[in-house]
Design a protein around this motif. Structure first.
Motif, PDB file in Angstrom:
ATOM      1  N   LEU A 102      86.138  34.567  29.623  1.00 58.30           N
ATOM      2  CA  LEU A 102      86.452  35.591  30.247  1.00 58.30           C
ATOM      3  C   LEU A 102      88.163  35.638  30.478  1.00 58.30           C
ATOM      4  CD1 LEU A 102      84.019  35.814  33.274  1.00 58.30           C
ATOM      5  CD2 LEU A 102      84.592  37.720  31.600  1.00 58.30           C
ATOM      6  N   VAL A 103      88.563  34.513  30.417  1.00 53.40           N
ATOM      7  CA  VAL A 103      89.982  34.448  30.640  1.00 53.40           C
ATOM      8  C   VAL A 103      90.607  34.528  29.389  1.00 53.40           C
ATOM      9  CG1 VAL A 103      91.810  32.529  31.057  1.00 53.40           C
ATOM     10  CG2 VAL A 103      89.896  32.542  32.527  1.00 53.40           C
ATOM     11  N   LEU A 104      90.170  34.169  28.327  1.00 54.19           N
ATOM     12  CA  LEU A 104      90.729  34.560  27.009  1.00 54.19           C
ATOM     13  C   LEU A 104      90.802  36.085  26.595  1.00 54.19           C
ATOM     14  CD1 LEU A 104      91.615  33.628  24.132  1.00 54.19           C
ATOM     15  CD2 LEU A 104      89.103  33.434  23.498  1.00 54.19           C
ATOM     16  N   VAL A 105      89.564  36.747  26.989  1.00 55.23           N
ATOM     17  CA  VAL A 105      89.467  37.886  26.728  1.00 55.23           C
ATOM     18  C   VAL A 105      90.568  38.824  27.792  1.00 55.23           C
ATOM     19  CG1 VAL A 105      88.247  40.259  26.794  1.00 55.23           C
ATOM     20  CG2 VAL A 105      87.251  38.073  25.728  1.00 55.23           C
ATOM     21  N   LEU A 106      90.578  38.213  29.124  1.00 51.22           N
ATOM     22  CA  LEU A 106      91.376  39.548  29.985  1.00 51.22           C
ATOM     23  C   LEU A 106      92.890  38.887  29.592  1.00 51.22           C
ATOM     24  CD1 LEU A 106      88.943  39.237  32.754  1.00 51.22           C
ATOM     25  CD2 LEU A 106      89.304  40.901  31.240  1.00 51.22           C
ATOM     26  N   ARG A 107      93.078  37.672  29.522  1.00 49.49           N
ATOM     27  CA  ARG A 107      94.727  37.290  29.384  1.00 49.49           C
ATOM     28  C   ARG A 107      95.239  37.807  28.037  1.00 49.49           C
ATOM     29  NH1 ARG A 107      95.150  31.793  32.851  1.00 49.49           N
ATOM     30  NH2 ARG A 107      94.347  32.746  34.960  1.00 49.49           N
ATOM     31  N   HIS A 108      94.700  37.546  26.934  1.00 51.27           N
ATOM     32  CA  HIS A 108      95.458  37.951  25.728  1.00 51.27           C
ATOM     33  C   HIS A 108      95.552  39.364  25.451  1.00 51.27           C
ATOM     34  CE1 HIS A 108      95.756  38.189  21.412  1.00 51.27           C
ATOM     35  NE2 HIS A 108      95.840  36.597  21.188  1.00 51.27           N
ATOM     36  N   PRO A 109      96.838  39.939  25.279  1.00 52.59           N
ATOM     37  CA  PRO A 109      96.986  41.077  25.318  1.00 52.59           C
ATOM     38  C   PRO A 109      96.352  41.897  24.242  1.00 52.59           C
ATOM     39  CG  PRO A 109      98.886  39.765  24.332  1.00 52.59           C
ATOM     40  CD  PRO A 109      97.744  38.854  25.049  1.00 52.59           C
ATOM     41  N   VAL A 110      96.277  41.332  23.072  1.00 52.27           N
ATOM     42  CA  VAL A 110      95.521  42.240  21.997  1.00 52.27           C
ATOM     43  C   VAL A 110      94.054  42.439  22.350  1.00 52.27           C
ATOM     44  CG1 VAL A 110      94.742  42.184  19.557  1.00 52.27           C
ATOM     45  CG2 VAL A 110      97.013  41.627  20.387  1.00 52.27           C
ATOM     46  N   LEU A 111      93.511  41.180  22.862  1.00 52.22           N
ATOM     47  CA  LEU A 111      91.736  41.391  23.166  1.00 52.22           C
ATOM     48  C   LEU A 111      91.704  42.160  24.299  1.00 52.22           C
ATOM     49  CD1 LEU A 111      90.996  37.440  22.929  1.00 52.22           C
ATOM     50  CD2 LEU A 111      90.446  39.407  21.480  1.00 52.22           C
ATOM     51  N   ARG A 112      92.597  42.056  25.412  1.00 58.87           N
ATOM     52  CA  ARG A 112      92.479  42.923  26.468  1.00 58.87           C
ATOM     53  C   ARG A 112      92.556  44.473  26.217  1.00 58.87           C
ATOM     54  NH1 ARG A 112      96.286  40.780  29.320  1.00 58.87           N
ATOM     55  NH2 ARG A 112      97.996  42.209  28.885  1.00 58.87           N
ATOM     56  N   ALA A 113      93.484  44.882  25.442  1.00 59.96           N
ATOM     57  CA  ALA A 113      93.888  46.370  25.005  1.00 59.96           C
ATOM     58  C   ALA A 113      92.456  46.780  24.453  1.00 59.96           C
ATOM     59  CB  ALA A 113      95.147  46.394  24.183  1.00 59.96           C
ATOM     60  N   ALA A 114      91.995  46.024  23.232  1.00 61.72           N
ATOM     61  CA  ALA A 114      90.946  46.454  22.775  1.00 61.72           C
ATOM     62  C   ALA A 114      89.812  46.534  23.468  1.00 61.72           C
ATOM     63  CB  ALA A 114      90.629  45.440  21.532  1.00 61.72           C
ATOM     64  N   LEU A 115      89.520  45.583  24.414  1.00 65.31           N
ATOM     65  CA  LEU A 115      88.419  45.714  25.118  1.00 65.31           C
ATOM     66  C   LEU A 115      88.483  47.095  26.166  1.00 65.31           C
ATOM     67  CD1 LEU A 115      85.865  44.464  26.459  1.00 65.31           C
ATOM     68  CD2 LEU A 115      87.303  43.216  28.028  1.00 65.31           C
ATOM     69  N   GLY A 116      89.711  47.183  26.420  1.00 66.85           N
ATOM     70  CA  GLY A 116      89.842  48.351  27.538  1.00 66.85           C
ATOM     71  C   GLY A 116      89.478  49.701  26.822  1.00 66.85           C
ATOM     72  N   CYS A 117      89.898  49.791  25.260  1.00 63.13           N
ATOM     73  CA  CYS A 117      89.881  50.997  24.539  1.00 63.13           C
ATOM     74  C   CYS A 117      88.302  51.217  24.195  1.00 63.13           C
ATOM     75  CB  CYS A 117      90.637  50.649  23.113  1.00 63.13           C
ATOM     76  SG  CYS A 117      90.253  51.964  22.131  1.00 63.13           S
ATOM     77  N   THR A 118      87.760  50.037  23.686  1.00 65.78           N
ATOM     78  CA  THR A 118      86.201  50.268  23.315  1.00 65.78           C
ATOM     79  C   THR A 118      85.242  50.302  24.414  1.00 65.78           C
ATOM     80  OG1 THR A 118      86.083  47.766  23.264  1.00 65.78           O
ATOM     81  CG2 THR A 118      86.680  48.808  21.114  1.00 65.78           C
ATOM     82  N   SER A 119      85.728  49.885  25.685  1.00 68.34           N
ATOM     83  CA  SER A 119      84.852  50.038  26.790  1.00 68.34           C
ATOM     84  C   SER A 119      85.111  51.557  27.227  1.00 68.34           C
ATOM     85  CB  SER A 119      85.190  49.058  28.108  1.00 68.34           C
ATOM     86  OG  SER A 119      84.994  47.776  27.593  1.00 68.34           O
ATOM     87  N   THR A 120      86.046  51.847  27.261  1.00 74.53           N
ATOM     88  CA  THR A 120      86.271  53.438  27.699  1.00 74.53           C
ATOM     89  C   THR A 120      85.627  54.149  26.715  1.00 74.53           C
ATOM     90  OG1 THR A 120      88.679  52.881  28.764  1.00 74.53           O
ATOM     91  CG2 THR A 120      88.061  55.238  28.409  1.00 74.53           C
ATOM     92  N   VAL A 121      85.823  54.136  25.564  1.00 70.70           N
ATOM     93  CA  VAL A 121      85.146  54.973  24.568  1.00 70.70           C
ATOM     94  C   VAL A 121      83.628  54.809  24.656  1.00 70.70           C
ATOM     95  CG1 VAL A 121      85.220  53.689  22.427  1.00 70.70           C
ATOM     96  CG2 VAL A 121      85.481  56.174  22.367  1.00 70.70           C
ATOM     97  N   ASN A 122      83.099  53.650  24.847  1.00 72.30           N
ATOM     98  CA  ASN A 122      81.712  53.483  24.817  1.00 72.30           C
ATOM     99  C   ASN A 122      80.976  54.185  26.079  1.00 72.30           C
ATOM    100  OD1 ASN A 122      80.864  52.162  22.535  1.00 72.30           O
ATOM    101  ND2 ASN A 122      81.499  50.134  23.435  1.00 72.30           N
ATOM    102  N   PHE A 123      81.666  53.910  27.264  1.00 74.40           N
ATOM    103  CA  PHE A 123      81.040  54.578  28.421  1.00 74.40           C
ATOM    104  C   PHE A 123      81.025  56.079  28.152  1.00 74.40           C
ATOM    105  CE2 PHE A 123      82.241  56.882  32.407  1.00 74.40           C
ATOM    106  CZ  PHE A 123      81.046  56.606  33.399  1.00 74.40           C
ATOM    107  N   PHE A 124      82.080  56.814  27.603  1.00 74.79           N
ATOM    108  CA  PHE A 124      82.031  58.164  27.705  1.00 74.79           C
ATOM    109  C   PHE A 124      80.878  58.757  26.461  1.00 74.79           C
ATOM    110  CE2 PHE A 124      85.786  58.029  30.243  1.00 74.79           C
ATOM    111  CZ  PHE A 124      85.520  58.885  31.108  1.00 74.79           C
ATOM    112  N   THR A 125      81.167  58.102  25.417  1.00 71.09           N
ATOM    113  CA  THR A 125      80.255  58.363  24.120  1.00 71.09           C
ATOM    114  C   THR A 125      78.609  58.033  24.518  1.00 71.09           C
ATOM    115  OG1 THR A 125      80.303  56.309  23.060  1.00 71.09           O
ATOM    116  CG2 THR A 125      81.852  58.237  22.494  1.00 71.09           C
ATOM    117  N   PHE A 126      78.315  57.250  25.333  1.00 72.02           N
ATOM    118  CA  PHE A 126      77.044  56.860  25.823  1.00 72.02           C
ATOM    119  C   PHE A 126      76.488  58.005  26.820  1.00 72.02           C
ATOM    120  CE2 PHE A 126      76.388  53.555  22.882  1.00 72.02           C
ATOM    121  CZ  PHE A 126      75.147  53.032  22.770  1.00 72.02           C
ATOM    122  N   ILE A 127      77.415  58.398  27.243  1.00 76.27           N
ATOM    123  CA  ILE A 127      76.826  59.689  28.225  1.00 76.27           C
ATOM    124  C   ILE A 127      76.335  60.791  27.421  1.00 76.27           C
ATOM    125  CG2 ILE A 127      77.783  61.749  29.710  1.00 76.27           C
ATOM    126  CD1 ILE A 127      79.890  59.636  30.814  1.00 76.27           C
ATOM    127  N   ALA A 128      77.076  60.755  26.209  1.00 78.51           N
ATOM    128  CA  ALA A 128      76.592  61.905  25.123  1.00 78.51           C
ATOM    129  C   ALA A 128      75.424  61.410  24.600  1.00 78.51           C
ATOM    130  CB  ALA A 128      77.588  62.149  24.407  1.00 78.51           C
TER     131      ALA A 128
END
Length: 422
Positions: free
Chosen positions: A224-250
């Motif tokens: 968890l610390v690795l993903v949330l503190r690494h700037p690249v991993l954190r940004a990728a997670l925020g992007c894919t999580s956001t897009v997954n939330f909305f696309t799974f509504i559809a």
């Protein structure tokens, strides 16, 4: 990233010809077989709920949510997998679990004993098998593919997945109409057995994990610390999580919407989704070239917009049957190009910036959030579809998903040109 994070590569020459590597080729074929089988179940499971069990929008969304719910266990499974030497054995076990669970549906159908509870249980257990496979897959992948070929390997495997979306839904729709949805699922079960057989034939040397420095909970925390503190991993997670939330509504409502509101048959739905998936093949094939032309980060950002935006247009589909099928196919075509531009580049980037001995727990922490949010999106989709209607819900899903690109815009990802720059 420092030298202690992951192996670096100074050779800027062309990546090796992966299609000539027998071990990678066998792994590639095994995943391709599984993907084709999955396309049948993705259509058959909701159709069983809709046609045989007259499920409501909420019940269909619960079914979709249960498939992805086990990803919340990825936090612990990823840490546990990191401590296992035999990753290939775990991949085979995951395939066998899913084959056995899926075969229970046609057996129950023969005895006229399929229930919604049974369907929910199948969704949950196949989801668990998928999570176990995903946690072991990345470490196994790194053992087969040199770092310089990560983008190329992800492109090839994504192309296979895209091909399955092209032919799979059409074949699946035909099988569902000819054999019934429960019987068609036998094909998916057999695909997992074939995958397990091929994986068992890949010669691989799997080094033992380093001595455990902390408890399993400590490893979970490290992930968890690795993903949330690494700037690249954190940004990728925020992007894919956001897009997954909305696309799974559809996605939770798409088959229901196409079947009930657009009045399309299973075969017509399969044709629309299958033709639209040509875009995924195109996107996967183009991803390495686009990445080299404009940079890995920019290619991923374009994909993050192109993936969700067309889904909003699903709400406008109308007209005669051929028009509705054509519109759905066009929407899926553009969206599929986008998802591959995003996935191929971000997946390669995630592996490249992750320390070699932390691939499992990073994948677990990442998946717990990224995939764990999918059930929430599916449940929100069911609730919105019931309260405001299917068309407005689909429009919200597409427009909301575009917000995902903001995570990449505000991060170092936008400046990354190649994996050598990480």
């Amino acid at each position: 990233m420092t030298a202690t994070d992951a192996p670096t590569e100074t050779n800027a020459g062309p990546p090796p010809a992966l299609h000539r590597d027998r071990r990678f080729r066998t792994f590639w074929i095994s995943e391709t077989i599984s993907h084709f089988g999955d396309r049948i179940s993705e259509l058959a499971l909701p159709l069983i709920a809709v046609t045989l069990l007259t499920a409501t929008p909420v019940q269909v969304s619960v079914l979709t949510a249960l498939i992805w719910l086990p990803n919340l266990l990825g936090l612990f499974l990823g840490a546990w997998v990191d401590q296992r030497t035999h990753k290939r054995r775990l991949l085979i076990i995951a395939d066998l679990i899913r084959a056995a669970v899926l075969l229970s549906l046609p057996v129950a159908y023969l005895f006229d004993a399929i229930t919604l509870t049974h369907l929910y249980l199948v969704a949950l257990l196949t989801g668990f098998g998928a999570v176990l496979f995903a946690m072991a897959r990345q470490a196994f992948f790194v053992g087969l593919v040199p770092r310089s070929a990560y983008v190329d390997a992800n492109s090839k495997m994504s192309m296979s997945r895209s091909l399955s979306f092209i032919a799979g839904p059409a074949v699946g729709g035909g099988l569902v109409q000819a054999l019934s949805a429960p019987v068609a699922i036998v094909v998916d079960a057999v695909s997992f057995l074939g995958s397990a057989l091929l994986l068992s034939r890949i010669p691989v040397t799997e080094p033992p994990p380093p001595p455990r420095r902390t408890s399993t909970l400590g490893l979970v925390r490290e992930g968890l610390v690795l993903v949330l503190r690494h700037p690249v991993l954190r940004a990728a997670l925020g992007c894919t999580s956001t897009v997954n939330f909305f696309t799974f509504i559809a996605s939770a409502l798409l088959v229901l919407y196409a079947s009930r509101e657009l009045d399309l048959s299973a075969g017509a739905i399969g044709i629309a989704l299958g033709f639209g998936a040509i875009g995924g093949f195109i996107g996967a094939a183009l991803a390495p070239r686009v990445s080299r032309a404009i940079g890995l980060g920019r290619a991923a950002m374009i994909g993050a917009v192109l993936f969700p935006a067309p889904l909003a247009l699903t709400a406008l589909v109308s007209g005669p049957t051929w028009t509705k099928v054509a519109m759905l196919a066009a929407i899926e075509l553009v969206s599929s190009v986008g998802v591959m531009l995003m996935d191929v580049n971000l997946n390669a980037l995630l592996i490249a910036v992750t320390p070699a001995d932390a691939l499992g727990r990073r994948a677990g922490a990442y998946s717990a959030v990224n995939y764990g949010i999918r059930p929430l999106g599916a449940l929100v989709g069911g609730a919105l579809g019931t309260t405001i209607g299917l068309r407005p819900t689909l429009a919200i899903a597409g427009l909301g998903g575009v917000l995902a690109v903001l995570w990449l815009l505000a991060s170092p990802v936008r400046h990354i040109q190649t994996l050598d720059a990480t």
